[in-house]
Design a protein around this motif. Sequence first.
Motif, short mmCIF file in Angstrom:
data_model
loop_
_atom_site.label_atom_id
_atom_site.label_comp_id
_atom_site.label_asym_id
_atom_site.label_seq_id
_atom_site.Cartn_x
_atom_site.Cartn_y
_atom_site.Cartn_z
N ASN A 142 0.88 -4.35 -8.25
CA ASN A 142 2.21 -5.13 -8.40
C ASN A 142 2.95 -4.83 -7.04
O ASN A 142 4.06 -4.18 -7.00
CB ASN A 142 2.82 -4.76 -9.57
N ALA A 143 2.86 -5.58 -5.88
CA ALA A 143 3.43 -5.56 -4.78
C ALA A 143 3.29 -6.66 -4.02
O ALA A 143 2.56 -6.77 -2.87
CB ALA A 143 2.78 -4.28 -3.65
N HIS A 144 4.05 -7.61 -4.47
CA HIS A 144 3.89 -8.92 -4.02
C HIS A 144 4.67 -9.19 -2.99
O HIS A 144 5.86 -8.72 -2.59
CB HIS A 144 4.25 -10.06 -4.93
N GLY A 145 4.25 -10.07 -1.81
CA GLY A 145 5.07 -10.48 -0.48
C GLY A 145 5.51 -9.39 0.21
O GLY A 145 6.29 -9.09 1.10
N GLY A 146 4.39 -8.26 0.21
CA GLY A 146 4.53 -6.71 0.70
C GLY A 146 4.32 -6.71 2.12
O GLY A 146 3.59 -7.70 2.91
N GLY A 147 4.31 -5.32 2.59
CA GLY A 147 3.80 -4.74 3.79
C GLY A 147 3.37 -3.66 3.85
O GLY A 147 3.51 -2.97 2.71
N ILE A 148 2.83 -2.96 4.80
CA ILE A 148 2.36 -1.66 4.93
C ILE A 148 2.86 -1.01 5.91
O ILE A 148 3.05 -1.43 7.33
CB ILE A 148 0.58 -1.64 4.96
N VAL A 149 3.17 0.33 5.74
CA VAL A 149 3.60 1.25 6.71
C VAL A 149 2.51 2.55 6.69
O VAL A 149 2.13 2.81 5.72
CB VAL A 149 4.89 1.73 6.80
N GLU A 150 1.90 2.99 7.68
CA GLU A 150 1.05 4.17 7.85
C GLU A 150 1.89 5.30 8.17
O GLU A 150 2.64 5.16 9.23
CB GLU A 150 0.10 3.81 8.94
N SER A 151 1.70 6.54 7.55
CA SER A 151 2.23 7.61 8.00
C SER A 151 1.42 8.90 7.68
O SER A 151 1.04 9.11 6.60
CB SER A 151 3.57 8.01 7.25
N LYS A 152 0.95 9.81 8.71
CA LYS A 152 0.32 10.97 8.76
C LYS A 152 -1.14 10.68 7.87
O LYS A 152 -1.49 11.51 7.16
CB LYS A 152 1.18 12.04 8.08
N GLY A 153 -1.56 9.54 8.37
CA GLY A 153 -3.13 9.36 7.75
C GLY A 153 -3.15 8.57 6.09
O GLY A 153 -4.00 8.11 5.80
N THR A 154 -1.86 8.36 5.74
CA THR A 154 -1.70 7.58 4.74
C THR A 154 -0.91 6.38 4.53
O THR A 154 -0.08 6.26 5.37
CB THR A 154 -1.03 8.58 3.51
N TYR A 155 -1.78 5.27 3.88
CA TYR A 155 -0.94 3.87 4.00
C TYR A 155 -0.03 3.73 2.82
O TYR A 155 -0.57 4.06 1.55
CB TYR A 155 -2.26 2.81 4.08
N TYR A 156 1.14 3.19 3.08
CA TYR A 156 2.20 2.88 2.15
C TYR A 156 2.11 1.51 1.72
O TYR A 156 2.56 0.72 2.75
CB TYR A 156 3.32 3.53 2.19
N TRP A 157 1.96 0.61 0.84
CA TRP A 157 1.98 -0.57 0.34
C TRP A 157 3.46 -0.97 -0.42
O TRP A 157 3.42 -0.32 -1.33
CB TRP A 157 0.67 -1.35 -0.11
N PHE A 158 4.32 -1.72 0.15
CA PHE A 158 5.40 -2.02 -0.57
C PHE A 158 5.57 -3.48 -0.86
O PHE A 158 5.18 -4.21 -0.02
CB PHE A 158 6.86 -1.49 0.22
N GLY A 159 5.93 -3.67 -1.86
CA GLY A 159 5.92 -5.06 -2.53
C GLY A 159 7.03 -5.44 -3.57
O GLY A 159 7.30 -4.50 -4.26
#
Length: 363
Positions: free
Chosen positions: A33-50
């Motif tokens: 459930n993360a629509h219209g989102g984007g991704i940021v990478e930090s310390k080898g982990t990807y975070y998907w926001f939406g």
Amino acid sequence: MSCLNSEPISAQESSRDFTPGKIWKDNNGMHINAHGGGIVESKGTYYWFGEHKIEGEIGNTAQVGVHCYSSKDLYNWKDEGIALSVSDDLKSDIAKGCILERPKVVYNKKTKKFVMWFHLELLGKGYQAARAGVATADKATGPYTFIKSYRPNAGKLPFYAAATPESEKVNCNKPENKSDGFFCRDFLGGQMARDMTVFVDDDGKAYHIFSSEENFTLHLAELTSDYLGHTGKFIRIYIGQQTEAPALFKKDGIYYMIGSGCTGWAPNPARWFKAKSIFGPWEFMGNPCVGPGSDKTFGGQSTYVLAAPGKKNAFIFMADKWEPKNAIDGRYLWLPIQFENDKLKIEWSDKWNLSLFNHLSKR
């Protein structure tokens, strides 16, 4: 910082493929459930926001907030909960029921803060507010603290290259076209800011790219060094052509941007642009999609372009397939971007994985 646990995914089998348009389950077996989102990478982990959607048409408004998921491999995602919650205070800019769209998070190396920008429409005002909102957090998953919302670059004229003739500059004493008229109307109060993304360049400078002037023109605006405001330096792109859903990335020193036309929730042909400088000139290049369904972007609309992990010059086109009658059922279309010299090509694939880029790089 929250990272993926080493525990196995219990509610579903681990995936090693992207299946565009299909239900995409998280570690709890729920559709992401993360629509219209984007991704940021930090310390080898990807975070998907939406955008967190709920059932029905009311799901097109912000009833919950911005959802966050984390992943090590981009295929399997862990639910990290709500990163930014809407407010029960009806006087808040982000009151429950407002419209909060296209959240994008970037990391500021100087302040060591995660910064989230989003398109915000105030509660009960429809799409009249056209504001940019910003929030910050100390860790990727949040919680994010809402800072402010406003219309950018009040009282500022666009940046023009030194050789730009006066005839090509906006003249508020005598606007040349409808889009110029909207720009001049909003000059003192700040420019409209709707569909948007944020891009951080190699030098650490960040840029906010958004639909403005009643969606007739894109603005690309420089952010302050803390990423929490605008410097007043910005350009207008593809004036008068109603472009939204911008997604910007950089390859081999060239800036690329994918967007869409403006047809409400209905899909339309994608469009792409390129430039040798972030401040242009930006050249319109047509539709990057090819094959069956390309005239409607395979049913989706651009939201972000993600650099593929561990692959040189490999990028993933992220799009949303909207379901406005039942917002929670929106689907995700992730497809590989192909390059033919400096031209883009996006083809449909029912199923693919990151190993495809190994093949594409040998072409």
